[in-house]
Design an enzyme around this catalytic site. Structure first.
Site, PDB file in Angstrom:
ATOM      1  N   TYR A 142       0.814  -1.213   0.000  1.00 22.55           N
ATOM      2  CA  TYR A 142       0.000   0.000   0.000  1.00 22.55           C
ATOM      3  C   TYR A 142       0.851   1.268   0.000  1.00 22.55           C
ATOM      4  CZ  TYR A 142      -4.727  -1.855   0.765  1.00 22.55           C
ATOM      5  OH  TYR A 142      -5.941  -2.450   0.622  1.00 22.55           O
ATOM      6  N   LYS A 192       3.259 -15.273   1.739  1.00 20.94           N
ATOM      7  CA  LYS A 192       3.580 -16.117   0.585  1.00 20.94           C
ATOM      8  C   LYS A 192       5.089 -16.290   0.555  1.00 20.94           C
ATOM      9  CE  LYS A 192       1.394 -17.011  -2.869  1.00 20.94           C
ATOM     10  NZ  LYS A 192       0.942 -18.353  -3.362  1.00 20.94           N
ATOM     11  N   ASP A 225      -2.767 -18.041   0.328  1.00 23.11           N
ATOM     12  CA  ASP A 225      -3.798 -18.631  -0.538  1.00 23.11           C
ATOM     13  C   ASP A 225      -4.419 -19.859   0.127  1.00 23.11           C
ATOM     14  OD1 ASP A 225      -1.372 -19.976  -0.822  1.00 23.11           O
ATOM     15  OD2 ASP A 225      -1.651 -20.425  -2.951  1.00 23.11           O
ATOM     16  N   ASP A 249      -6.291  -7.250   3.763  1.00 27.49           N
ATOM     17  CA  ASP A 249      -7.447  -6.610   3.132  1.00 27.49           C
ATOM     18  C   ASP A 249      -8.362  -7.683   2.534  1.00 27.49           C
ATOM     19  OD1 ASP A 249      -9.000  -4.446   2.137  1.00 27.49           O
ATOM     20  OD2 ASP A 249      -8.038  -4.675   0.178  1.00 27.49           O
ATOM     21  N   ASP A 253     -12.057  -9.408   4.270  1.00 23.65           N
ATOM     22  CA  ASP A 253     -13.353  -9.348   3.578  1.00 23.65           C
ATOM     23  C   ASP A 253     -13.968 -10.746   3.489  1.00 23.65           C
ATOM     24  OD1 ASP A 253     -13.464  -6.619   3.151  1.00 23.65           O
ATOM     25  OD2 ASP A 253     -13.956  -6.811   1.022  1.00 23.65           O
TER      26      ASP A 253
END
Ligand code: IPM
Ligand code: MG
Length: 368
Positions: A142, A192, A225, A249, A253
């Site tokens: 970000y 990751k 993932d 983020d 959600d």
């Protein structure tokens, strides 16, 4: 003596409507629990752009740095979609997070018993779910440099940079371990590390902090993932999840929707302790500004109300009062009071935003 200072930034869309209900709750605590907050208000997002040509003025930024807690509604809306990137409503929110250095973003995903049927997953997968995602909020892709859209020959190239320092990882890891000790004592760290160097460093630092300071907490690691997959498969395996800004983020959600109640979830963004020992803090609902229903009295104020409950707990050390407010919300839901977003059963008439606020106040009264 006042309990503390609050800056209310209601923002755009349904922000002002849901925040009006929080004002009722704040007033209730003043009248019935002798907790008086010194409340000021300001603009953020599109409304600030309309008034001042910027999504956050320096004055409001300075005020946010002084208060014990900022309560934010929501920012953004279609009227601002075509603004230059630098003055988009979201930039106001990102500036607050960055300049207040709110590195630890707490996003609970909790399934209310009365709403377990709203999940897209089977009821037994989500009933009783109570997990906490700790998202790093002030670094990573970000904010990393270089960034931008540059020209390379005849082509444009979009560039963003994922960047984490050891200290940035260590401080959010500590925040997750501290929380875990007060909950289920388990942390799962997600990155990751199989494809990203920043992920390798993330895993190393979380492991080091754990060994040195939090060996009593159970720690596991997952690729982000696979973590997303496990969240859908069996979310109750998790207690606290700690992850970076972008993965956080996305994962938050997804986790929020597991509960079937995106309109119900609060968040806290915490920084380092100030001189008075309280953390720099901003509280906001996870949902957005919902421009499609703004101004119609349809919005569900519960996420914003529960964000204030988090403020009571994390900024003002009033855990018992936070419990009281959360219990009042549970009671209202158990009684079948529903805003329009929570319908599904036939024969139930939705209440308005303001009626939901009144019902919560009545439940608070009943708690005395
Ligand atoms: C969130 C939002 C924000 C983010 C936007 C509005 C900048 O999606 O708080 O999750 O991407 O962090
Ligand atoms: Mg988001």
């Amino acid at each position: 003596m006042t309990t503390g200072s609050l800056l209310i930034l209601a923002g755009d869309g349904i922000g002002p409507e849901v925040m009006a209900e929080v004002r009722k709750i704040i007033d209730w605590y003043g009248a019935k629990r002798d907790l008086s907050f010194d409340v000021s208000e300001g603009l953020v997002g599109g409304c600030s752009y309309d008034a001042h040509g910027t999504p956050l003025t320096d004055e409001t930024m300075a005020r946010a740095q002084e208060v014990d807690a900022v309560l934010l509604g929501a920012v953004g809306g279609p009227a601002y979609d075509n603004l230059d990137f630098s003055v988009k409503p979201e930039r106001g929110l990102l500036r607050l997070r960055k300049e207040m250095d709110l590195y630890s973003n707490l996003r609970p995903a909790q399934c209310f018993d009365a709403l377990a049927d709203f999940s897209s997953l089977k009821k037994d997968v989500v009933a009783g779910l109570d997990i906490m995602i700790v998202r790093e909020l002030t670094s990573g892709i970000y904010f990393g440099e270089p960034r931008g859209i540059i020209k390379e020959g005849n082509e444009r190239v979009g560039i963003n940079t994922q960047r984490y320092t050891e200290s940035e990882i260590a401080r959010v890891a500590r925040s997750a371990f501290e929380l875990a000790r007060r909950r289920g004592n388990k942390v799962c760290s997600m990155e990751k590390a199989n494809v990203m160097e920043s992920g390798i460093l993330w895993r190393d630092v979380v492991t080091e902090v754990h060994a040195a300071e939090y060996a009593d907490v159970e720690l596991s690691h997952m690729y982000a993932d696979a973590g997303a997959m496990q969240l859908c498969r069996w979310p109750k395996q998790f207690d606290v999840i700690v992850t970076d800004n972008l993965f956080g983020d996305l994962l938050s959600d997804a986790a929020a929707m597991l509960t079937g109640s995106l309109g119900m979830l609060p968040s806290a963004s915490l920084g380092a302790p100030m001189e008075n020992g309280r953390p720099k803090a901003l509280y906001e609902p996870v949902h957005g500004s919902a421009p499609d229903i703004a101004g119609q009295g349809k919005a569900n104020p519960i996420a914003c109300v529960l964000s204030f409950a988090m403020a009571l707990r994390y900024s003002f050390d009033l855990g018992a009062e936070a419990d009281r407010l959360e219990a009042a919300v549970e009671k209202v839901l158990a009684d079948g009071v529903r805003t329009a977003d929570l319908l599904g059963q036939e024969g139930v008439t939705p209440v308005s935003t303001s009626q939901m606020g009144d019902a919560i106040v009545a439940a608070l009264d009943a708690s005395l």
